[in-house]
Design an enzyme around this catalytic site. Structure first.
Site, PDB file in Angstrom:
ATOM      1  N   ARG A 118     -29.881   3.751  16.542  1.00 64.35           N
ATOM      2  CA  ARG A 118     -28.897   3.613  15.445  1.00 64.35           C
ATOM      3  C   ARG A 118     -28.620   2.167  15.057  1.00 64.35           C
ATOM      4  NH1 ARG A 118     -26.726   7.554  18.718  1.00 64.35           N
ATOM      5  NH2 ARG A 118     -27.069   9.640  17.920  1.00 64.35           N
ATOM      6  N   LYS A 140     -32.856  -5.216   2.187  1.00 61.76           N
ATOM      7  CA  LYS A 140     -33.519  -3.964   1.790  1.00 61.76           C
ATOM      8  C   LYS A 140     -34.697  -3.751   2.731  1.00 61.76           C
ATOM      9  CE  LYS A 140     -32.580  -3.349  -3.114  1.00 61.76           C
ATOM     10  NZ  LYS A 140     -33.189  -3.196  -4.453  1.00 61.76           N
ATOM     11  N   GLU A 182     -42.130 -14.436  -8.497  1.00 60.32           N
ATOM     12  CA  GLU A 182     -40.742 -14.038  -8.170  1.00 60.32           C
ATOM     13  C   GLU A 182     -39.810 -15.256  -8.198  1.00 60.32           C
ATOM     14  OE1 GLU A 182     -39.698 -10.906  -7.728  1.00 60.32           O
ATOM     15  OE2 GLU A 182     -41.411  -9.738  -6.988  1.00 60.32           O
ATOM     16  N   LYS A 224     -30.866 -15.730  -4.521  1.00 58.19           N
ATOM     17  CA  LYS A 224     -30.876 -14.348  -4.016  1.00 58.19           C
ATOM     18  C   LYS A 224     -29.642 -14.097  -3.166  1.00 58.19           C
ATOM     19  CE  LYS A 224     -33.206 -10.368  -2.550  1.00 58.19           C
ATOM     20  NZ  LYS A 224     -34.424  -9.709  -2.130  1.00 58.19           N
ATOM     21  N   GLU A 234     -26.578  -2.928  -4.573  1.00 57.78           N
ATOM     22  CA  GLU A 234     -27.048  -2.722  -5.951  1.00 57.78           C
ATOM     23  C   GLU A 234     -26.226  -1.713  -6.743  1.00 57.78           C
ATOM     24  OE1 GLU A 234     -31.330  -3.002  -6.246  1.00 57.78           O
ATOM     25  OE2 GLU A 234     -31.287  -2.107  -8.230  1.00 57.78           O
ATOM     26  N   ARG A 238     -26.866  -6.855  -8.692  1.00 60.46           N
ATOM     27  CA  ARG A 238     -28.152  -6.999  -7.996  1.00 60.46           C
ATOM     28  C   ARG A 238     -29.317  -6.468  -8.830  1.00 60.46           C
ATOM     29  NH1 ARG A 238     -29.426  -6.296  -1.469  1.00 60.46           N
ATOM     30  NH2 ARG A 238     -31.632  -6.757  -1.656  1.00 60.46           N
ATOM     31  N   ASN A 242     -34.317  -7.051 -10.833  1.00 61.55           N
ATOM     32  CA  ASN A 242     -35.432  -6.222 -11.299  1.00 61.55           C
ATOM     33  C   ASN A 242     -36.016  -6.711 -12.619  1.00 61.55           C
ATOM     34  OD1 ASN A 242     -35.374  -4.447  -9.112  1.00 61.55           O
ATOM     35  ND2 ASN A 242     -33.664  -3.336 -10.032  1.00 61.55           N
ATOM     36  N   HIS A 245     -39.503  -5.953 -13.519  1.00 60.65           N
ATOM     37  CA  HIS A 245     -39.953  -4.957 -12.551  1.00 60.65           C
ATOM     38  C   HIS A 245     -40.098  -3.551 -13.131  1.00 60.65           C
ATOM     39  CE1 HIS A 245     -39.392  -8.142  -9.698  1.00 60.65           C
ATOM     40  NE2 HIS A 245     -39.722  -7.381  -8.674  1.00 60.65           N
ATOM     41  N   HIS A 249     -43.506  -2.292 -12.199  1.00 65.15           N
ATOM     42  CA  HIS A 249     -43.800  -1.128 -11.350  1.00 65.15           C
ATOM     43  C   HIS A 249     -44.762  -0.167 -12.048  1.00 65.15           C
ATOM     44  CE1 HIS A 249     -39.852  -1.813  -8.976  1.00 65.15           C
ATOM     45  NE2 HIS A 249     -40.881  -2.367  -8.347  1.00 65.15           N
ATOM     46  N   HIS A 262     -48.123  -6.973  -6.347  1.00 65.08           N
ATOM     47  CA  HIS A 262     -46.787  -6.764  -6.914  1.00 65.08           C
ATOM     48  C   HIS A 262     -46.389  -7.953  -7.805  1.00 65.08           C
ATOM     49  CE1 HIS A 262     -42.564  -5.702  -7.150  1.00 65.08           C
ATOM     50  NE2 HIS A 262     -42.261  -6.902  -6.698  1.00 65.08           N
TER      51      HIS A 262
HETATM   52  N1  LIG Z   1     -37.179  -5.915   0.976  1.00 69.69           N
HETATM   53  C1  LIG Z   1     -37.219  -6.455  -0.216  1.00 69.69           C
HETATM   54  O1  LIG Z   1     -36.191  -6.827  -0.794  1.00 69.69           O
HETATM   55  C2  LIG Z   1     -38.546  -6.637  -0.872  1.00 69.69           C
HETATM   56  C3  LIG Z   1     -38.659  -7.453  -1.999  1.00 69.69           C
HETATM   57  C4  LIG Z   1     -39.917  -7.666  -2.533  1.00 69.69           C
HETATM   58  C5  LIG Z   1     -41.033  -7.064  -1.963  1.00 69.69           C
HETATM   59  N2  LIG Z   1     -40.875  -6.274  -0.862  1.00 69.69           N
HETATM   60  C6  LIG Z   1     -42.035  -5.653  -0.214  1.00 69.69           C
HETATM   61  O2  LIG Z   1     -42.847  -6.698   0.301  1.00 69.69           O
HETATM   62  C7  LIG Z   1     -44.194  -6.242   0.373  1.00 69.69           C
HETATM   63  C8  LIG Z   1     -45.099  -7.321  -0.159  1.00 69.69           C
HETATM   64  O3  LIG Z   1     -44.939  -8.483   0.646  1.00 69.69           O
HETATM   65  P1  LIG Z   1     -46.031  -9.642   0.669  1.00 69.69           P
HETATM   66  O4  LIG Z   1     -46.366 -10.009  -0.722  1.00 69.69           O
HETATM   67  O5  LIG Z   1     -45.537 -10.664   1.600  1.00 69.69           O
HETATM   68  O6  LIG Z   1     -47.333  -8.886   1.209  1.00 69.69           O
HETATM   69  P2  LIG Z   1     -47.937  -8.705   2.690  1.00 69.69           P
HETATM   70  O7  LIG Z   1     -46.891  -8.598   3.682  1.00 69.69           O
HETATM   71  O8  LIG Z   1     -48.907  -7.586   2.574  1.00 69.69           O
HETATM   72  O9  LIG Z   1     -48.743 -10.061   2.887  1.00 69.69           O
HETATM   73  C9  LIG Z   1     -49.790 -10.367   2.007  1.00 69.69           C
HETATM   74  C10 LIG Z   1     -51.075 -10.719   2.763  1.00 69.69           C
HETATM   75  O10 LIG Z   1     -50.968 -12.036   3.286  1.00 69.69           O
HETATM   76  C11 LIG Z   1     -51.264 -12.042   4.693  1.00 69.69           C
HETATM   77  N3  LIG Z   1     -50.470 -13.141   5.241  1.00 69.69           N
HETATM   78  C12 LIG Z   1     -49.154 -13.152   5.499  1.00 69.69           C
HETATM   79  N4  LIG Z   1     -48.760 -14.375   5.875  1.00 69.69           N
HETATM   80  C13 LIG Z   1     -49.855 -15.153   5.857  1.00 69.69           C
HETATM   81  C14 LIG Z   1     -50.080 -16.525   6.123  1.00 69.69           C
HETATM   82  N5  LIG Z   1     -49.089 -17.342   6.430  1.00 69.69           N
HETATM   83  N6  LIG Z   1     -51.337 -16.996   6.025  1.00 69.69           N
HETATM   84  C15 LIG Z   1     -52.356 -16.173   5.646  1.00 69.69           C
HETATM   85  N7  LIG Z   1     -52.197 -14.871   5.362  1.00 69.69           N
HETATM   86  C16 LIG Z   1     -50.953 -14.368   5.458  1.00 69.69           C
HETATM   87  C17 LIG Z   1     -50.884 -10.668   5.125  1.00 69.69           C
HETATM   88  O11 LIG Z   1     -51.514 -10.330   6.344  1.00 69.69           O
HETATM   89  C18 LIG Z   1     -51.350  -9.831   3.959  1.00 69.69           C
HETATM   90  O12 LIG Z   1     -52.725  -9.590   4.045  1.00 69.69           O
HETATM   91  C19 LIG Z   1     -44.250  -4.948  -0.406  1.00 69.69           C
HETATM   92  O13 LIG Z   1     -44.347  -3.886   0.503  1.00 69.69           O
HETATM   93  C20 LIG Z   1     -42.925  -4.892  -1.139  1.00 69.69           C
HETATM   94  O14 LIG Z   1     -42.458  -3.577  -1.327  1.00 69.69           O
HETATM   95  C21 LIG Z   1     -39.665  -6.062  -0.319  1.00 69.69           C
HETATM   96 ZN   LIG Z   2     -40.467  -8.008  -6.780  1.00 70.08          ZN
END
Ligand SMILES: NC(=O)c1ccc[n+]([C@@H]2O[C@H](COP(=O)([O-])OP(=O)(O)OC[C@H]3O[C@@H](n4cnc5c(N)ncnc54)[C@H](O)[C@@H]3O)[C@@H](O)[C@H]2O)c1
Ligand SMILES: [Zn+2]
Length: 357
Positions: A118, A140, A182, A224, A234, A238, A242, A245, A249, A262
Site C-alpha cells: 500500500r 503521475k 517538452e 512543472k 489535474e 495541470r 497537455n 498532446h 496522442h 512521444h
Molecule cells: N509520469 C509522467 O508524468 C510522464 C510524462 C511524460 C511521459 N511519461 C512516460 O514516459 C515514457 C517515455 O519516457 P522516455 O522518453 O524517457 O523513454 P524511455 O524511458 O523509453 O527511454 C528512452 C530510451 O533511452 C534509453 N536511455 C535512457 N537513459 C539513457 C541514457 N542516459 N543514455 C542512453 N540511453 C538511455 C532507454 O533505455 C530507452 O531505450 C512514456 O512511457 C510516457 O508515457 C510519463
Molecule cells: Zn508529453
C-alpha cells in the site's frame, strides 16, 4: 547545484539538478530511510550507469531488478516481476525503490512503489531529458493496458528526484530532441521569457552544451513544479501541460507507437495547436511562427495528411481518455506565448481547422 522544490505540503520533495550527482552518494542516501534498497532499471541503462550506484551495494541490504528495455514492457507483467523480486527479498514497508532510467522505468517504479504494501518510498533518478524535465516530476505513475497507454496507475509522489546532467551525454540525438520538445512546451504555456531564452540559445542547446542544460532542466522543473503544486491531480490548471498532446496522442496512434516517439508527436501536435490558436483568433501570426520556427530547428514539421488520414486522426482524438463531453474536444490553446487556456471545440471545427492547415 540547483534545487527545485515541488511544494505539496507534507509530501513536498526536492529535485536536485547538477553535473556529477551520481558520484555524490549523500545526495541519494539522505533520502533512504531504512536499510533496504532496490534499484529498478533496464538493461541498457544498467549497463551504462548501474556501477555508479555501487556504493548502495556496500552500504545497504541491496537488490536490483533489471527489466528489458522498451515501452512495450511498461506492463502489468513487469510490475509482477518487481513484486516477485520484492517479496522474494522479504522487502518491508520501509524499503526504498530507486528508479534509474527514463520515463518508462520511472512510471513503472513509481506505480510499483504506490502499490507494494500500500505504498513504499521511491526516488527518481531520471536518465533521459524527457524524464528529467517531465515524467519524474509530479507523481503521475502508470503502466499501459494492451489497448490503451497509461490506463492503470496512481498519483504517487517520490521522496526526491536526482537529475544528473552528465547522463544526458549518452542519450541518442533522437531521444534528446524529443525531450526538448517538452521543454519548448513549458515556454509556450507558462513562461514567455524562458521561450525567448530557448529561442536565443537554441544552437548551443542543440549541441547538448552542459551549461545550458542545467538551466534548461532547472527552469523546466520549476514550471512543472509550480503547476503541479497548484493542481496535483489535474482538476484544472495541470491540464495545460497537455498543450500539443491532444493532437500528439492521436498522431502517436496514427503513425504507430513503434514509429514515432512521444516527443516527436507532441512537437508536431504543438505546431498544430499553435495554428489552432491562430484559427480560434487568439495567438498572433507572429507568435505562432516563432513556435513553428523554433520546432523546425529541431527538424520537426507538420506532415502532409490526406482527408482520409485526418478523419482517422480526429476519430482517435475523440477516443482520448480525457474527453468529458462526447464529440467535444478540450484543446489547450494559447492567448500568447507563455499564456495558455483551454477551449472546448466541436469535431466540425477541428475538421475545418485541420483541413485548412
Ligand atoms: N509520469 C509522467 O508524468 C510522464 C510524462 C511524460 C511521459 N511519461 C512516460 O514516459 C515514457 C517515455 O519516457 P522516455 O522518453 O524517457 O523513454 P524511455 O524511458 O523509453 O527511454 C528512452 C530510451 O533511452 C534509453 N536511455 C535512457 N537513459 C539513457 C541514457 N542516459 N543514455 C542512453 N540511453 C538511455 C532507454 O533505455 C530507452 O531505450 C512514456 O512511457 C510516457 O508515457 C510519463
Ligand atoms: Zn508529453
Amino acid at each position: 547545484m540547483q534545487v527545485v522544490t515541488v511544494g505539496l505540503g507534507e509530501r513536498s520533495y526536492p529535485i536536485y539538478i547538477a553535473k556529477g550527482l551520481l558520484s555524490k552518494p549523500e545526495i541519494l542516501t539522505q533520502h533512504i530511510k531504512s536499510n533496504d534498497v532496490v534499484v529498478i532499471s533496464n538493461a541498457t541503462i544498467a549497463e551504462l550507469y548501474l556501477e555508479k550506484l555501487q556504493f548502495l551495494r556496500e552500504e545497504y541490504n541491496y537488490d536490483e531488478i533489471i527489466l528489458p528495455d522498451g515501452e512495450q514492457y511498461k506492463t502489468l507483467a513487469s510490475l509482477e516481476i518487481i513484486f516477485d523480486g520484492l517479496i522474494q527479498n522479504n522487502c518491508s514497508r520501509k524499503t526504498t525503490l530507486i528508479a534509474l532510467g527514463g520515463g518508462v522505468i520511472g512510471d513503472i517504479t513509481g506505480f510499483a512503489a504506490a502499490c507494494y504494501q500500500r505504498g513504499i518510498n521511491f526516488i527518481q533518478v531520471p536518465t533521459t531529458l524527457l524524464a528529467q524535465v517531465d515524467s519524474s516530476v509530479g507523481g503521475k505513475t502508470a503502466v499501459n493496458h494492451p489497448h490503451a497507454k497509461n490506463m492503470i496507475g496512481a498519483f504517487y509522489q517520490p521522496q526526491a528526484v536526482i537529475a544528473d546532467i552528465d547522463v544526458l551525454q549518452t542519450l541518442s540525438k533522437r531521444q534528446y530532441l524529443a525531450g526538448l520538445a517538452e521543454v519548448i512546451k513549458y515556454g509556450c504555456i507558462y513562461d514567455a521569457e524562458f521561450f525567448t531564452w530557448l529561442d536565443i540559445n537554441i544552437d548551443e542547446i542543440l549541441q547538448c552544451d552542459t551549461r545550458y542544460l542545467i538551466t534548461l532542466v532547472q527552469r523546466s522543473c520549476k514550471i512543472k513544479a509550480a503547476i503541479v503544486s497548484q493542481d496535483e491531480t489535474e482538476q484544472g490548471l495541470r491540464a495545460i501541460l497537455n498543450f500539443g498532446h491532444t493532437f500528439g496522442h492521436a498522431l502517436e496512434v496514427f503513425h504507430g507507437y513503434e514509429n514515432i516517439l512521444h516527443g516527436e508527436a507532441v512537437a508536431e501536435g504543438m505546431m498544430m495547436a499553435a495554428y489552432a490558436s491562430q484559427y480560434f483568433g487568439t495567438l498572433s501570426n507572429a507568435e505562432s511562427q516563432r513556435i513553428v520556427k523554433l520546432l523546425e530547428k529541431l527538424n520537426y514539421t507538420i506532415r502532409k495528411y490526406s482527408a482520409i488520414d485526418l478523419e482517422k486522426i480526429i476519430q482517435t482524438m475523440l477516443k482520448d481518455k480525457k474527453i468529458e463531453i462526447p464529440g467535444q474536444l478540450r484543446l489547450v490553446l494559447l492567448n500568447k506565448i507563455g499564456d495558455a487556456y483551454i477551449k472546448t471545440v466541436s469535431t466540425e471545427m477541428i475538421s475545418d481547422f485541420l483541413s485548412n492547415l
